[in-house]
Design an enzyme around this catalytic site. Sequence first.
Site, PDB file in Angstrom:
ATOM      1  N   CYS A 197       3.017  -4.067   4.226  1.00  0.00           N
ATOM      2  CA  CYS A 197       1.901  -3.326   4.803  1.00  0.00           C
ATOM      3  C   CYS A 197       1.206  -2.503   3.713  1.00  0.00           C
ATOM      4  O   CYS A 197       1.864  -1.756   2.986  1.00  0.00           O
ATOM      5  CB  CYS A 197       2.427  -2.416   5.907  1.00  0.00           C
ATOM      6  N   CYS A 217       1.822   1.381   4.629  1.00  0.00           N
ATOM      7  CA  CYS A 217       3.132   2.054   4.633  1.00  0.00           C
ATOM      8  C   CYS A 217       4.210   1.321   3.857  1.00  0.00           C
ATOM      9  O   CYS A 217       5.318   1.837   3.709  1.00  0.00           O
ATOM     10  CB  CYS A 217       3.594   2.314   6.061  1.00  0.00           C
ATOM     11  N   CYS A 253       3.663   1.779  11.239  1.00  0.00           N
ATOM     12  CA  CYS A 253       2.558   2.729  11.073  1.00  0.00           C
ATOM     13  C   CYS A 253       1.365   2.460  11.990  1.00  0.00           C
ATOM     14  O   CYS A 253       0.429   3.254  12.022  1.00  0.00           O
ATOM     15  CB  CYS A 253       2.109   2.776   9.612  1.00  0.00           C
ATOM     16  N   CYS A 267      -2.484 -14.788  11.498  1.00  0.00           N
ATOM     17  CA  CYS A 267      -3.716 -14.822  10.704  1.00  0.00           C
ATOM     18  C   CYS A 267      -3.981 -13.380  10.244  1.00  0.00           C
ATOM     19  O   CYS A 267      -4.323 -12.521  11.058  1.00  0.00           O
ATOM     20  CB  CYS A 267      -4.838 -15.345  11.596  1.00  0.00           C
TER      21      CYS A 267
HETATM   22 FE    FE Z   1       2.493  -0.150   8.097  1.00  0.00          FE
END
Ligand code: FE
Length: 131
Positions: free
Chosen positions: A46, A49, A97, A117
């Site tokens: 991510c 985060c 998050c 996707c």
């Molecule tokens: Fe995250």
Amino acid sequence: MANTKDMDELKNKLTPEQYRVICEQGTELPFTGKWLKEKGTGMYVCAACGTELFSSETKYDSGSGWPSFWDAAGKNIELRSDTSLGMTRTEVICKKCGSHLGHLFDDGPKPTGKRYCVNSCAMRFIPRDQM
Ligand code: FE
């Protein structure tokens, strides 16, 4: 996103394009993302985060113009019904998050038949030798 304070912090950390995608459920233009053609071995995490999201082992070329994966790396993905833009889709979110990552479709390859996707700018790629 989780709350307003988190969003304010993220605004300082992310580019305007990342903020538009991650925090405002935006979509980057197809065939423009940084990780579309990435073939390296490693983990996609991510961008907001750092949570591990998708392994390069499940990445494939869907032809859609966005990085595509046939499975998630762990249980760090949350799915939510998204009825925006006059469509019913499944939104893919970072469970930790709350960042918007992309959408999930049922036209993926075996063994799952799933296609995650995902917007490139919602992820960072960590090559295996840097993990
Ligand atoms: Fe995250």
